[in-house]
Design a protein around this motif. Structure first.
Motif, PDB file in Angstrom:
ATOM      1  N   ARG A 115       0.827  -1.200   0.000  1.00 42.70           N
ATOM      2  CA  ARG A 115       0.000   0.000   0.000  1.00 42.70           C
ATOM      3  C   ARG A 115       0.862   1.251   0.000  1.00 42.70           C
ATOM      4  O   ARG A 115       2.080   1.219   0.196  1.00 42.70           O
ATOM      5  CB  ARG A 115      -0.931  -0.018   1.218  1.00 42.70           C
ATOM      6  N   GLU A 116       0.200   2.373  -0.185  1.00 48.10           N
ATOM      7  CA  GLU A 116       0.921   3.642  -0.255  1.00 48.10           C
ATOM      8  C   GLU A 116       1.669   3.936   1.041  1.00 48.10           C
ATOM      9  O   GLU A 116       2.621   4.707   1.039  1.00 48.10           O
ATOM     10  CB  GLU A 116      -0.057   4.778  -0.557  1.00 48.10           C
ATOM     11  N   SER A 117       1.263   3.303   2.127  1.00 53.44           N
ATOM     12  CA  SER A 117       1.923   3.571   3.414  1.00 53.44           C
ATOM     13  C   SER A 117       3.383   3.143   3.416  1.00 53.44           C
ATOM     14  O   SER A 117       4.168   3.630   4.228  1.00 53.44           O
ATOM     15  CB  SER A 117       1.179   2.852   4.544  1.00 53.44           C
ATOM     16  N   LEU A 118       3.771   2.220   2.523  1.00 54.92           N
ATOM     17  CA  LEU A 118       5.159   1.779   2.463  1.00 54.92           C
ATOM     18  C   LEU A 118       5.980   2.568   1.452  1.00 54.92           C
ATOM     19  O   LEU A 118       7.161   2.270   1.260  1.00 54.92           O
ATOM     20  CB  LEU A 118       5.228   0.290   2.128  1.00 54.92           C
ATOM     21  N   ALA A 119       5.372   3.538   0.792  1.00 55.91           N
ATOM     22  CA  ALA A 119       6.102   4.332  -0.188  1.00 55.91           C
ATOM     23  C   ALA A 119       7.295   5.004   0.474  1.00 55.91           C
ATOM     24  O   ALA A 119       7.184   5.639   1.518  1.00 55.91           O
ATOM     25  CB  ALA A 119       5.179   5.384  -0.797  1.00 55.91           C
ATOM     26  N   GLY A 120       8.465   4.852  -0.149  1.00 56.05           N
ATOM     27  CA  GLY A 120       9.677   5.443   0.394  1.00 56.05           C
ATOM     28  C   GLY A 120      10.356   4.610   1.457  1.00 56.05           C
ATOM     29  O   GLY A 120      11.485   4.899   1.850  1.00 56.05           O
ATOM     30  N   ARG A 121       9.671   3.573   1.957  1.00 58.27           N
ATOM     31  CA  ARG A 121      10.239   2.725   3.004  1.00 58.27           C
ATOM     32  C   ARG A 121      10.688   1.372   2.472  1.00 58.27           C
ATOM     33  O   ARG A 121      11.508   0.710   3.097  1.00 58.27           O
ATOM     34  CB  ARG A 121       9.211   2.505   4.120  1.00 58.27           C
ATOM     35  N   ALA A 122      10.093   0.949   1.357  1.00 59.43           N
ATOM     36  CA  ALA A 122      10.373  -0.386   0.825  1.00 59.43           C
ATOM     37  C   ALA A 122      10.890  -0.285  -0.604  1.00 59.43           C
ATOM     38  O   ALA A 122      10.407   0.507  -1.398  1.00 59.43           O
ATOM     39  CB  ALA A 122       9.120  -1.258   0.868  1.00 59.43           C
ATOM     40  N   SER A 123      11.872  -1.103  -0.909  1.00 57.08           N
ATOM     41  CA  SER A 123      12.393  -1.219  -2.270  1.00 57.08           C
ATOM     42  C   SER A 123      12.081  -2.614  -2.772  1.00 57.08           C
ATOM     43  O   SER A 123      12.288  -3.596  -2.062  1.00 57.08           O
ATOM     44  CB  SER A 123      13.902  -0.981  -2.273  1.00 57.08           C
ATOM     45  N   GLN A 124      11.559  -2.711  -3.990  1.00 60.03           N
ATOM     46  CA  GLN A 124      11.163  -4.010  -4.517  1.00 60.03           C
ATOM     47  C   GLN A 124      12.163  -4.514  -5.548  1.00 60.03           C
ATOM     48  O   GLN A 124      12.556  -3.795  -6.469  1.00 60.03           O
ATOM     49  CB  GLN A 124       9.774  -3.949  -5.163  1.00 60.03           C
ATOM     50  N   LEU A 125      12.572  -5.768  -5.382  1.00 55.41           N
ATOM     51  CA  LEU A 125      13.386  -6.480  -6.354  1.00 55.41           C
ATOM     52  C   LEU A 125      12.606  -7.686  -6.852  1.00 55.41           C
ATOM     53  O   LEU A 125      11.766  -8.229  -6.126  1.00 55.41           O
ATOM     54  CB  LEU A 125      14.709  -6.941  -5.731  1.00 55.41           C
ATOM     55  N   ARG A 126      12.916  -8.119  -8.059  1.00 60.02           N
ATOM     56  CA  ARG A 126      12.240  -9.284  -8.633  1.00 60.02           C
ATOM     57  C   ARG A 126      13.276 -10.341  -8.979  1.00 60.02           C
ATOM     58  O   ARG A 126      14.212 -10.064  -9.725  1.00 60.02           O
ATOM     59  CB  ARG A 126      11.450  -8.883  -9.878  1.00 60.02           C
ATOM     60  N   LEU A 127      13.077 -11.521  -8.436  1.00 58.43           N
ATOM     61  CA  LEU A 127      13.972 -12.642  -8.720  1.00 58.43           C
ATOM     62  C   LEU A 127      13.270 -13.616  -9.650  1.00 58.43           C
ATOM     63  O   LEU A 127      12.261 -14.222  -9.280  1.00 58.43           O
ATOM     64  CB  LEU A 127      14.382 -13.362  -7.427  1.00 58.43           C
ATOM     65  N   MET A 128      13.798 -13.762 -10.831  1.00 55.66           N
ATOM     66  CA  MET A 128      13.272 -14.716 -11.797  1.00 55.66           C
ATOM     67  C   MET A 128      14.024 -16.049 -11.680  1.00 55.66           C
ATOM     68  O   MET A 128      15.039 -16.140 -10.968  1.00 55.66           O
ATOM     69  CB  MET A 128      13.447 -14.150 -13.209  1.00 55.66           C
ATOM     70  N   PRO A 129      13.563 -17.087 -12.362  1.00 53.93           N
ATOM     71  CA  PRO A 129      14.381 -18.306 -12.430  1.00 53.93           C
ATOM     72  C   PRO A 129      15.761 -17.997 -13.018  1.00 53.93           C
ATOM     73  O   PRO A 129      16.019 -16.882 -13.474  1.00 53.93           O
ATOM     74  CB  PRO A 129      13.556 -19.212 -13.360  1.00 53.93           C
ATOM     75  N   PHE A 130      16.642 -18.976 -13.024  1.00 55.35           N
ATOM     76  CA  PHE A 130      18.019 -18.770 -13.464  1.00 55.35           C
ATOM     77  C   PHE A 130      18.095 -18.016 -14.796  1.00 55.35           C
ATOM     78  O   PHE A 130      17.257 -18.199 -15.686  1.00 55.35           O
ATOM     79  CB  PHE A 130      18.720 -20.111 -13.659  1.00 55.35           C
ATOM     80  N   SER A 131      19.133 -17.210 -14.931  1.00 52.92           N
ATOM     81  CA  SER A 131      19.505 -16.658 -16.226  1.00 52.92           C
ATOM     82  C   SER A 131      20.411 -17.677 -16.924  1.00 52.92           C
ATOM     83  O   SER A 131      20.843 -18.678 -16.320  1.00 52.92           O
ATOM     84  CB  SER A 131      20.251 -15.336 -16.051  1.00 52.92           C
ATOM     85  N   LEU A 132      20.725 -17.443 -18.192  1.00 56.98           N
ATOM     86  CA  LEU A 132      21.643 -18.333 -18.907  1.00 56.98           C
ATOM     87  C   LEU A 132      23.012 -18.358 -18.234  1.00 56.98           C
ATOM     88  O   LEU A 132      23.647 -19.413 -18.136  1.00 56.98           O
ATOM     89  CB  LEU A 132      21.773 -17.889 -20.361  1.00 56.98           C
TER      90      LEU A 132
END
Length: 395
Positions: A115-132
């Motif tokens: 929610r907007e309450s976490l704006a500026g407090r949380a950074s999001q990363l995305r982990l996909m399956p293995f790369s080549l």
């Protein structure tokens, strides 16, 4: 165990923010990543997949967080969405960075959980399956046939498991748990058919009417189900390129899966040898190239700026990879023999899209070369080409 490409970015984000949210598909390695990165820091760990811990977090969120302490990893946090408001309260009281790593198998921006309450407090990363690159580090083959059949899920690669067996279980678990939990899918049998039909359409323009007719449900239902696939990191849409960004939104996107092995399973491919002559060999190869570019960006903590090009005359390019200094036009060709026609068409695309500063063909051969300023690389050379373009140097 190999160190994932995103590990350095995860450490840096945790140093700069109270919370880091790591999302990605189930079995992409989120838990292993977080625990390995923070194992030396005394980071506590809890998984909300466990029903007893989930019940505790729901019944007494303040007590749950107090007993956990900081720093801590909270796994599969999407199971208790109300926890975010209490996390926000703690962040405001404490004021320190590096408090919680939160993981989830949903795209939390699409689900609305963050929610907007976490704006500026949380950074999001995305982990996909293995790369080549990570597959090579794990000792797996990166030949097209093996990659397209096995896919990139770490467990399949690390434990040398039979892909069809694992992916069959994975898909059933996905439908029975994640899809059912997210809601909006009343007919699971029709949804399974829908996902299989999507697998047969990788690399093609999204046609809602055709999918609606084939599955026997309304177009609005197809739209909702596509959102489910995006939320759960099964599939994604690639927008068409247009100088006017608003016009990109009204043109048909192309459909891809994050993991090509799941596509092969859904298509009924039973071994890697079938891929030599399979009618969808080209689209499967293209899916690998496009998803690899997506992973390349996510592993460096960046939102992908990716589109494809197609004009009314039939001139097209599979992928436009954009950075601040220009665009790398990337074409995927599963054939192993380079032809002058490939080069000519790339030149026509570059003449049409003036912001293209580099051209790359990823092909099914094994030798890198340059032909008339077009970089030609094998599949496993794509990451190096993208890195070179990122830095502004020629591959």
């Amino acid at each position: 165990m190999i160190e994932r490409e995103i590990a350095t970015e995860l450490r840096e984000r945790f140093r700069r923010y109270p919370f880091v949210v790591v999302t990605g598909p189930r079995q992409s390695g989120k838990t292993t990543l977080c625990r390995s990165v923070f194992e030396q820091t005394g980071c506590a760990y809890v998984s909300l997949d466990a029903l007893d811990r989930r019940a505790q977090a729901e019944a007494d969120p303040r007590g749950f967080l107090a007993s956990l302490g900081t720093p801590a990893i909270v796994d599969e946090v999407q199971h208790v969405p109300d926890l975010f408001s209490y996390l926000k309260e703690l962040a405001d009281l404490d004021g320190r960075n590096g408090q919680y790593v939160l993981t989830g198998s949903e795209n939390l921006k699409l689900s609305g959980t963050v929610r907007e309450s976490l704006a500026g407090r949380a950074s999001q990363l995305r982990l996909m399956p293995f790369s080549l690159k990570e597959m090579r580090m794990a000792g797996a083959s990166t030949s097209f046939g093996e990659v397209a059949y096995s896919g990139f899920y770490p467990r399949i690669i690390n434990e040398r498991l039979e892909p069809r067996e694992v992916l069959a279980d994975y898909f059933e678990l996905y439908v029975e748990r994640d899809v059912a939990r997210m809601g909006g899918v009343g007919n699971l049998s029709a949804f399974r058919q829908f996902v299989a039909l999507c697998a047969g359409r990788v690399g093609t323009l999204l046609d809602l009417t055709s999918l609606s007719d084939d599955v026997g449900v309304a177009r609005s239902t197809i739209r909702n189900w596509l959102t489910v696939l995006e939320r759960s990191y099964i599939a994604f849409l690639l927008a068409p390129h247009h100088v006017n960004v608003r016009k990109r939104l009204v043109k048909s996107p192309k459909l891809y899966f994050y993991d090509v092995g799941l596509v092969s399973y859904l298509l009924g491919i039973e071994n890697s040898r079938q891929l030599v002559t399979h009618p969808l060999r080209g689209p499967l190869f293209e899916n690998i190239v496009v998803s690899e570019a997506v992973k390349h960006c996510y592993n460096r903590g960046r939102e992908p700026r990716l589109t494809f090009f197609r004009d009314s005359r039939g001139l097209e390019c599979d992928l436009l990879y954009e950075r601040g200094h220009g665009i790398n036009a990337i074409e995927a060709k599963s054939g192993a023999t380079v032809t002058s026609e490939w080069i000519t068409r790339m030149g026509r695309v570059a003449a049409t899209v003036r912001s293209i500063t580099e051209q790359t063909i990823v092909y099914g051969g094994d030798t890198a070369m340059t032909w008339r300023d077009v970089g030609i690389v094998p599949l496993e050379g794509l990451a190096e080409a993208l890195t070179g373009f990122d830095s502004g140097t020629q591959p």
